[in-house]
Design a protein around this motif. Structure first.
Motif, short mmCIF file in Angstrom:
data_model
loop_
_atom_site.label_atom_id
_atom_site.label_comp_id
_atom_site.label_asym_id
_atom_site.label_seq_id
_atom_site.Cartn_x
_atom_site.Cartn_y
_atom_site.Cartn_z
N SER A 65 0.80 -1.23 0.00
CA SER A 65 0.00 0.00 0.00
C SER A 65 0.83 1.28 0.00
O SER A 65 0.27 2.37 -0.01
N ASN A 66 2.16 1.14 0.06
CA ASN A 66 3.08 2.26 -0.02
C ASN A 66 2.70 3.33 1.01
O ASN A 66 2.46 3.01 2.17
N GLY A 107 -3.88 -1.27 5.05
CA GLY A 107 -2.76 -1.46 4.14
C GLY A 107 -1.79 -2.48 4.71
O GLY A 107 -1.56 -2.53 5.92
N VAL A 108 -1.24 -3.31 3.85
CA VAL A 108 -0.19 -4.26 4.23
C VAL A 108 1.04 -3.86 3.44
O VAL A 108 1.13 -4.07 2.23
N GLY A 157 5.45 2.98 5.14
CA GLY A 157 4.29 2.62 5.95
C GLY A 157 4.04 3.61 7.07
O GLY A 157 2.89 3.93 7.39
N ALA A 158 5.12 4.14 7.65
CA ALA A 158 4.98 5.15 8.70
C ALA A 158 4.33 6.42 8.16
O ALA A 158 3.50 7.05 8.83
N VAL A 159 4.68 6.80 6.93
CA VAL A 159 4.07 7.98 6.30
C VAL A 159 2.57 7.75 6.11
O VAL A 159 1.76 8.65 6.34
N ALA A 160 2.19 6.53 5.71
CA ALA A 160 0.76 6.23 5.54
C ALA A 160 0.01 6.35 6.85
O ALA A 160 -1.09 6.93 6.90
N ARG A 161 0.57 5.83 7.92
CA ARG A 161 -0.11 5.91 9.22
C ARG A 161 -0.24 7.36 9.67
O ARG A 161 -1.28 7.75 10.24
N VAL A 187 -4.01 6.42 7.42
CA VAL A 187 -4.33 5.16 6.74
C VAL A 187 -3.82 4.01 7.60
O VAL A 187 -2.60 3.86 7.77
N PRO A 188 -4.70 3.18 8.16
CA PRO A 188 -4.25 2.04 8.97
C PRO A 188 -3.34 1.14 8.14
O PRO A 188 -3.70 0.74 7.03
#
Length: 411
Positions: free
Chosen positions: A106-107, A124-125, A132-136, A140-141
């Motif tokens: 999920s970038n 997102g996986v 992934g930290a940027v997504a959170r 975005v879970p």
């Protein structure tokens, strides 16, 4: 490499040998410039039994994706592509507030943020810790993990089965095709849907897109080989869309075997196109290597002649595909002074193998070069508009793929 990773056949035939290159996303910091840099063979072969085109699995995904230099949100057109996909999927599948959507790889949340905006539960996986930290941070879970059958089962056990599983531009990135597909099957509900986007081998060959061959991509799919790969993990291909992204991609719609039904007419149509192009026989692959060599000669001739005329050429973008092109052509800073990129993560670093400096985009306007070599050529429409300012001093854009093209831009 002696056996096909999908069917186990030993009938592997060379398609193109690009020599040895470093991993395409292993950008160098300045203090690494005097250190040894590993390079790995980049040799694409095709299986004459199942027609999966593939690279040897020389680099484990864990080496590439734990910390990753690519952030999807820096491409305006890619974010818009994701928004359009989410809108269409919600309508097509009737996803409501009680639905659950999972995206694998999920970038930075570029796609799932549109799902979040619609109030639909999602996860997102993503294996890369930094993106992934940027997504959170963006709401975005996101679970930091590589997808496997075990990961899929664990997510399903905790969150329930997914109505839609999205796997965009990741299906080429995993050497264990069957295991990954079983992970998708573990995630999706028995009556759910899986959507996979992946570059189409047909357009890669027809349009000389050889720079999209790099170590992150372990295989390259036709609809025929993708259907076999999906079936290996318990999924059935039911529909396909042809997309312009990445120079030509497939959007594959699949379902668990018990819910699939008959495939749409579009599946048969694309299979017929692939067969007509010779991609289910070796004849469809034999001339590709010669056309790749011509791209290299034409680009080098242009760069050398520009240098002899005293003209300046700089690059735009530092994508993975650009590093395949630069390394295959042997381009160094004497021919390409630097390249620029919108991603601050890459600023102050150097391209792997060729050691070309990566600078902020503002340097182009400051230096006013004669030519800008566009490395992410797949974003041509977007970048012709973004770079229209180079006309102010008579600068021109250069696109190397599918053949050398010099473009005069206007405001």
């Amino acid at each position: 490499m002696t056996r096909c990773r999908l069917c186990g056949s030993t009938a592997l035939t060379s398609v193109v040998d690009l020599g040895a290159t470093p991993p395409c996303e292993s950008f160098l910091a300045e203090d690494q410039l005097d250190l040894p840099e590993p390079a790995y063979p980049l040799h694409l072969r095709v299986c004459a039994d199942c027609w999966l085109a593939q690279l040897p699995p020389l680099i484990a995904p864990e080496e590439t994706f734990r910390e990753y230099a690519y952030f999807s949100s820096y491409s305006t057109s890619w974010v818009e592509h994701a928004r359009t996909f989410v809108e269409g999927a919600v309508e097509r599948l009737g996803l409501g507030a009680d639905a659950f959507v999972v995206e694998v790889a999920s970038n930075d949340g570029y796609l799932l943020r549109h799902v979040v905006d619609r109030g639909i539960r999602c996860l997102g996986v993503e294996p890369s810790v930094n993106v992934g930290a940027v997504a959170r941070e963006a709401g975005v879970p996101t679970l930091t993990a590589f997808l496997s059958p075990e990961t899929g089962a664990a997510v399903r056990g905790e969150h329930g089965p997914a109505d839609l599983v999205v796997a965009n531009n990741v299906y080429a990135h995993i050497p264990d095709v069957t295991g990954f597909t079983r992970g998708l099957r573990a995630l999706v509900a028995d009556d759910g849907w899986v959507s996979v986007e992946v570059q189409h081998l047909l357009t890669l060959i027809e349009e000389n897109q050889y720079d999209t061959i790099y170590h992150e991509h372990f295989q390259y799919y036709t609809v025929a080989s993708a259907a076999r790969a999906l079936a290996s993990g318990g999924l059935t291909l039911v529909d396909v869309e042809l997309l312009p992204t990445h120079g030509g991609s497939l959007r594959l719609w699949a379902r668990p075997e018990g819910a699939a039904g008959e495939p749409t007419a579009r599946v048969a149509e694309v299979l017929d196109r692939e067969k007509a192009a010779g991609l289910q026989e070796l004849s469809g692959y034999t001339e590709f290597s010669a056309r790749v060599a011509k791209v290299r000669r034409d680009l080098l001739r242009f760069l050398v002649e520009a240098a002899e005329r005293g003209e300046t050429v700089v690059g735009y973008g530092a994508p993975g595909k650009g590093n395949t092109l630069l390394n295959h052509c042997g381009i160094r800073p004497d021919l390409l002074a630097y390249t620029v990129d919108r991603n601050p993560y890459k600023h102050g670093r150097y391209t792997p193998g060729t050691r070309i400096p990566i600078l902020p985009p503002e340097r182009i306007a400051a230096d006013r070069p004669d030519y800008v070599l566009v490395l992410p050529w797949n974003l041509r429409t977007e970048l012709v508009e973004q770079l229209s300012f180079v006309h102010e001093w008579g600068g021109r854009l250069v696109f190397p793929i599918p053949e050398l093209s010099i473009v005069e831009v206007t405001s």
